[in-house]
Enzyme design. Structure first.
Site, PDB file in Angstrom:
ATOM      1  N   LYS A 125      19.226  -3.156  -2.422  1.00 47.74           N
ATOM      2  CA  LYS A 125      18.727  -4.452  -1.933  1.00 47.74           C
ATOM      3  C   LYS A 125      18.843  -4.541  -0.416  1.00 47.74           C
ATOM      4  CE  LYS A 125      21.593  -8.183  -2.140  1.00 47.74           C
ATOM      5  NZ  LYS A 125      21.819  -8.860  -0.846  1.00 47.74           N
ATOM      6  N   ASN A 126      20.028  -4.204   0.106  1.00 49.81           N
ATOM      7  CA  ASN A 126      20.270  -4.443   1.528  1.00 49.81           C
ATOM      8  C   ASN A 126      19.607  -3.417   2.444  1.00 49.81           C
ATOM      9  OD1 ASN A 126      21.614  -6.715   0.840  1.00 49.81           O
ATOM     10  ND2 ASN A 126      23.680  -5.882   1.159  1.00 49.81           N
TER      11      ASN A 126
ATOM     12  N   CYS B 239      27.561 -20.321   4.076  1.00 48.66           N
ATOM     13  CA  CYS B 239      27.268 -20.053   2.670  1.00 48.66           C
ATOM     14  C   CYS B 239      28.577 -19.886   1.930  1.00 48.66           C
ATOM     15  CB  CYS B 239      26.364 -18.841   2.520  1.00 48.66           C
ATOM     16  SG  CYS B 239      27.226 -17.312   2.783  1.00 48.66           S
TER      17      CYS B 239
ATOM     18  N   ARG C 237      29.336 -17.230   8.658  1.00 47.90           N
ATOM     19  CA  ARG C 237      28.278 -16.262   8.934  1.00 47.90           C
ATOM     20  C   ARG C 237      27.327 -16.664  10.069  1.00 47.90           C
ATOM     21  NH1 ARG C 237      26.110 -13.974   3.316  1.00 47.90           N
ATOM     22  NH2 ARG C 237      25.593 -12.175   4.585  1.00 47.90           N
TER      23      ARG C 237
ATOM     24  N   ASP D 295      31.499  -5.834  -0.140  1.00 45.63           N
ATOM     25  CA  ASP D 295      30.628  -6.093  -1.291  1.00 45.63           C
ATOM     26  C   ASP D 295      31.188  -5.519  -2.596  1.00 45.63           C
ATOM     27  OD1 ASP D 295      28.887  -7.471   0.314  1.00 45.63           O
ATOM     28  OD2 ASP D 295      27.448  -5.839   0.525  1.00 45.63           O
TER      29      ASP D 295
ATOM     30  N   ARG E 238      19.826 -12.151  -7.867  1.00 49.77           N
ATOM     31  CA  ARG E 238      19.474 -11.878  -6.476  1.00 49.77           C
ATOM     32  C   ARG E 238      19.722 -10.416  -6.148  1.00 49.77           C
ATOM     33  NH1 ARG E 238      22.780 -14.756  -2.604  1.00 49.77           N
ATOM     34  NH2 ARG E 238      21.602 -13.286  -1.371  1.00 49.77           N
TER      35      ARG E 238
HETATM   36  N1  EPU Z   1      29.202 -12.067  12.581  1.00 49.83           N
HETATM   37  C1  EPU Z   1      29.349 -12.803  13.730  1.00 49.83           C
HETATM   38  N2  EPU Z   1      28.238 -13.032  14.498  1.00 49.83           N
HETATM   39  C2  EPU Z   1      27.027 -12.550  14.177  1.00 49.83           C
HETATM   40  C3  EPU Z   1      26.878 -11.787  13.008  1.00 49.83           C
HETATM   41  C4  EPU Z   1      27.995 -11.566  12.226  1.00 49.83           C
HETATM   42  O1  EPU Z   1      30.444 -13.265  14.042  1.00 49.83           O
HETATM   43  O2  EPU Z   1      26.076 -12.792  14.931  1.00 49.83           O
HETATM   44  C5  EPU Z   1      30.378 -11.816  11.716  1.00 49.83           C
HETATM   45  C6  EPU Z   1      30.225 -12.434  10.331  1.00 49.83           C
HETATM   46  O3  EPU Z   1      30.594 -13.784  10.311  1.00 49.83           O
HETATM   47  C7  EPU Z   1      31.132 -11.567   9.500  1.00 49.83           C
HETATM   48  C8  EPU Z   1      30.993 -10.188  10.166  1.00 49.83           C
HETATM   49  O4  EPU Z   1      30.454 -10.437  11.449  1.00 49.83           O
HETATM   50  O5  EPU Z   1      32.457 -12.000   9.628  1.00 49.83           O
HETATM   51  C9  EPU Z   1      30.131  -9.195   9.449  1.00 49.83           C
HETATM   52  O6  EPU Z   1      28.916  -9.789   9.060  1.00 49.83           O
HETATM   53  P1  EPU Z   1      27.532  -9.022   9.058  1.00 49.83           P
HETATM   54  O7  EPU Z   1      26.655  -9.649  10.076  1.00 49.83           O
HETATM   55  O8  EPU Z   1      27.763  -7.560   9.131  1.00 49.83           O
HETATM   56  O9  EPU Z   1      26.971  -9.404   7.630  1.00 49.83           O
HETATM   57  P2  EPU Z   1      25.446  -9.624   7.284  1.00 49.83           P
HETATM   58  O10 EPU Z   1      24.635  -8.713   8.107  1.00 49.83           O
HETATM   59  O11 EPU Z   1      25.144 -11.077   7.304  1.00 49.83           O
HETATM   60  C10 EPU Z   1      25.295  -7.782   5.423  1.00 49.83           C
HETATM   61  C11 EPU Z   1      24.932  -7.737   3.983  1.00 49.83           C
HETATM   62  C12 EPU Z   1      26.037  -8.413   3.163  1.00 49.83           C
HETATM   63  C13 EPU Z   1      27.339  -7.656   3.409  1.00 49.83           C
HETATM   64  C14 EPU Z   1      27.650  -7.636   4.910  1.00 49.83           C
HETATM   65  C15 EPU Z   1      28.883  -6.825   5.277  1.00 49.83           C
HETATM   66  C16 EPU Z   1      22.524  -7.756   4.030  1.00 49.83           C
HETATM   67  C17 EPU Z   1      21.263  -8.473   3.752  1.00 49.83           C
HETATM   68  N3  EPU Z   1      23.656  -8.408   3.779  1.00 49.83           N
HETATM   69  O12 EPU Z   1      25.402  -9.163   5.776  1.00 49.83           O
HETATM   70  O13 EPU Z   1      25.672  -8.295   1.804  1.00 49.83           O
HETATM   71  O14 EPU Z   1      28.401  -8.263   2.723  1.00 49.83           O
HETATM   72  O15 EPU Z   1      26.527  -7.090   5.636  1.00 49.83           O
HETATM   73  O16 EPU Z   1      28.762  -5.520   4.862  1.00 49.83           O
HETATM   74  O17 EPU Z   1      22.512  -6.608   4.445  1.00 49.83           O
HETATM   75  C18 EPU Z   1      25.625  -8.910  -0.478  1.00 49.83           C
HETATM   76  O18 EPU Z   1      24.767  -8.039  -0.666  1.00 49.83           O
HETATM   77  O19 EPU Z   1      26.208  -9.505  -1.431  1.00 49.83           O
HETATM   78  C19 EPU Z   1      25.998  -9.276   0.885  1.00 49.83           C
HETATM   79  C20 EPU Z   1      26.604 -10.431   1.184  1.00 49.83           C
END
Ligand code: EPU
Length: 419
Positions: free
Chosen positions: A22-23, A116, A121, A304, A396
């Site tokens: 998915k990701n 969320c 996030r 995850d 999802r």
């Molecule tokens: N963060 C910030 N600022 C930002 C972006 C992120 O502070 O601008 C922080 C977040 O709050 C968090 C950390 O950085 O504490 C890591 O978040 P990240 O941005 O890496 O997460 P994401 O990109 O929103 C993706 C996956 C998630 C997975 C995370 C961590 C996708 C679509 N989603 O989310 O997947 O948990 O990386 O590996 O790729 C899931 O599939 O169930 C899922 C939640």
């Protein structure tokens, strides 16, 4: 709304084939925006999030067509640059359109995702990176308005190795003028898969999978013809299922090299894991032994998989300490596991799990995607009947889950829920 009824306590045996990730599929679908024409993406799982992304692309004027396994996206006539609240609120990954829209059309208006179930996030790092590349960013009544008269390459340091942030910047940088260097970039396999997809479109990217990624911008990209990597979280979920049921599952079509931290921890917990040419053969012990984990960015233990690992630890011999360091609120499954007899205490980002010999079936509520998966793991290992309510979270991210579980001998049934 659907619910899933599981009659647990059976040893699951047989083979299961892993779907596309998915990701990885979501950002790769979005990357089609960077070129004009018809892109074909294979191994795209049939999931609610994929359909939501399809709707979002459709809304932008990109024709989206899906048939099992394949997404066809025609981006010749992008005529809108807005990702509305209704779509972003159901799927945060919608923010991935920000970078590509900006790069292709010079503007993007994307709803801020908001908090969320698993944490606040924020997307500040996505925005900071795009600003560094010359974009003007304004926040307007819950929306990000971004505009740029041509993005330019820049040196960007990410305070956190954000996965979708790195992906947004990779896509924007591919069409920017000059070279972009992203420091402290995310190293997840899904980021590498996106980089490979972009390279197949003509992008010049080096260092994907390492902490410094360099992107030399090009004037134009070609449409995409690409096949997505297998899902390492689905793979891990079936590994924990083999573990908790004392079963033997051949997990086909997976990539063991993407799951090294998990494999090490599961072996230490007593699971037998053999890597074969078809995939991984995972055999569960009579009872797992307790192991501690700490979630970390890749190649650390994946957040995850934290909830599913906790379900396994709930019946382990001994006490396991589980530290969640990525998201501040990713223990929503704990209260539900307790309803099934688990002995778990939480303090801040640390859960202490005292293993009990058996969980008992109960009515439980799914609160987010991976929490739902952990309740399935727990329900399959538990004695008696478990009913998981609010199943939509699961749809999802897990393709045909009950069909796959039935194929392994599980007694599971999806039913309509009156609630
Ligand atoms: N963060 C910030 N600022 C930002 C972006 C992120 O502070 O601008 C922080 C977040 O709050 C968090 C950390 O950085 O504490 C890591 O978040 P990240 O941005 O890496 O997460 P994401 O990109 O929103 C993706 C996956 C998630 C997975 C995370 C961590 C996708 C679509 N989603 O989310 O997947 O948990 O990386 O590996 O790729 C899931 O599939 O169930 C899922 C939640």
């Amino acid at each position: 709304m659907d619910k899933l009824v599981i009659n647990g306590g059976k040893r699951l045996k047989g083979e299961v084939t892993i779907s596309g990730a998915k990701n990885a599929a979501l950002p790769i679908m979005v990357s089609s925006i960077l070129a004009s024409g018809e892109s074909t993406i294979q191994r795209v799982p049939e999931l609610m999030d994929v359909m939501t992304m399809g709707k979002l692309l459709d809304n932008l004027g990109a024709g989206f067509h899906y048939e099992p396994g394949t997404a066809v996206i025609n981006t010749a006539h992008i005529n809108n640059h807005v990702a509305p609240y209704d779509l972003v609120k159901t799927m945060r990954a919608s923010v991935l359109v920000l970078g590509p829209l900006l790069a292709r059309t010079g503007k993007a208006r994307v709803s801020l995702p908001g908090g969320c179930a698993i944490g606040a996030r924020p997307i500040n790092l996505h925005l900071m990176g795009l600003e560094k590349m010359g974009a003007t960013i304004e926040l307007d009544r819950g929306y990000v308005n971004a505009s740029a008269k041509g993005l330019r390459g820049s040196a960007i340091y990410l305070d956190m190795p954000t996965v979708t942030g790195t992906e947004n910047l990779l896509m924007a940088a591919s069409l920017a003028k000059g070279t972009t260097v992203i420091e402290n970039a995310a190293k997840e396999p899904e980021v590498v898969d996106l980089a490979n997809a972009l390279s197949s479109m003509g992008a010049r990217i080096s260092g994907a999978g390492e902490s410094t990624i360099e992107v030399e911008g090009v004037d134009e990209l070609r449409p995409l013809h690409y096949s997505v990597i297998p899902d390492r979280v689905e793979t891990g979920t079936f590994m924990t299922i083999a573990g908790i049921t004392g079963g033997e599952i051949l997990i086909k079509g997976c990539r063991p090299e993407h799951s090294e931290a998990l494999i090490t921890k599961l072996r230490e917990a007593g699971l037998e894991i053999e890597i074969e040419s078809a995939g991984m053969r995972v055999t569960g012990p009579d009872r797992p032994s307790a192991k501690d984990i700490k979630t970390m960015p890749y190649p650390g233990f994946p957040t995850d998989m934290q909830a599913q690992f906790m379900a396994l630890m709930a019946v382990a011999e001994g006490t396991s300490v589980i530290r969640e360091t990525i998201f501040e609120n990713r223990f929503m499954h704990v209260a539900e596991l307790r309803r099934m007899g688990a002995d778990i205490e939480i303090e801040g980002g640390v859960a202490t799990v005292r293993g009990v010999p058996k969980l008992n079936g109960a009515d439980v509520m799914a609160t987010d995607l991976r929490a739902s998966a952990s309740l399935i793991v727990a329900g399959l290992g538990a004695e008696g009947r478990t009913t998981i309510h609010r199943l939509y979270h699961l749809d999802r991210g897990y393709e045909r889950i009950e069909e796959k579980l039935k194929g392994l001998g599980a007694t599971v049934e999806r039913m309509k829920d009156a609630r």
